[in-house]
Design a protein around this motif. Structure first.
Motif: not given
Length: 274
Positions: A18-19, A48-49, A74-77
């Protein structure tokens, strides 16, 4: 990019990908920081983002869902199912939802979102951070040509993007999604070899990375087959053929093919497609 009314972009999940996308969009003037909003459950990721993008990143997802015309998942499956119920309850039926979760099919995503129809599945990679990304995308039938072009154009501001049949996106995951890691490992190995032969580390790393960059640029700009380009620098009895022979003895090409295959199969496994 095609003009669109979809001006507000949100990110559910504010990790590295995402970043990279947000920074790339901003660097290429595809949008402005005030038109983006993100959320993440982890304070370190939020900090951080925002530090890297200048975009506000919240702890809660609801404001992001409600204020976004385009919502990037934008996350892990493995954790996607944890965020889809709130999206399903609060998403507008016309909101364009773009998933970058590896292996999650459009049909599975639609079911988890209460049969939401405006869906696009994308597999980008982290070099979009430097404007050199490689992405594949597939859209549900309900997505208009204008919206498909908008997302494709957005991704093309940070690299290249191909719209493909969805069944090919797992291959894109194994090739360009995971591919940068293969190349980074090659750069590291090339520099290790140079250090072993007496070159100092900083110079070895720079020359190894520049060599990969130059070779990729030649391949893209000349349009010649890689084998033809390889032959162009391989003299009879010379240093290059000696190095190539060493790579062949080590199973280099077979190992790279196996890596793409393994990445593809893992993408399928993550979504339970096997």
């Amino acid at each position: 990019m095609t003009d669109t009314k979809r001006n507000r972009i949100g990110f559910i999940g504010a990790g590295r990908m995402a970043t990279a996308l947000a920074k790339g969009f901003l660097a290429q003037n595809a949008t402005k920081a005030e038109n983006m909003l993100a959320c993440d459950v982890w304070p370190a990721s939020r900090e951080a983002f925002t530090k890297e993008t200048g975009v506000e990143c919240l702890a809660e997802s609801l404001p992001v869902i409600q204020k976004s015309d385009v919502l990037f998942l934008a996350v892990k499956p493995q954790v996607l199912k944890e965020v889809t119920p709130e999206i399903s309850r609060n998403s507008d039926s016309e909101q364009l939802i773009v998933s970058i979760a590896a292996g999650v099919t459009l049909s599975d995503l639609g079911r988890s979102l209460g049969d939401h129809r405006q869906l696009i599945r994308v597999m980008p990679n982290t070099p979009c951070l430097v404007g050199a990304g490689a992405a594949g995308m597939a859209a549900s039938e309900s997505v208009s040509a204008e919206d498909r072009q908008f997302i494709r154009g957005l991704l093309e501001t940070v690299g290249v993007c191909h719209e493909l049949p969805e069944k090919q996106l797992d291959v894109i995951t194994g090739l360009s999604g995971s591919g940068p890691a293969y190349v980074f490992q090659m750069i590291e190995a090339m520099s290790d070899g140079a250090v072993m032969m007496g070159l100092q580390r900083d110079i070895a790393l720079q020359l190894a990375a520049q060599t990969v960059l130059g070779a990729a640029k030649m391949s893209l700009e000349t349009g010649l087959h890689p084998g033809q380009l390889k032959d162009g620098v391989t003299s009879p009895g010379g240093t290059t053929i000696a190095g190539i022979a060493a790579l062949e003895r080590g199973g280099f090409r077979a190992a790279v093919i196996d890596a793409v295959e393994a990445g593809t199969l893992r993408s399928q496994e993550l979504a339970g497609n096997k």
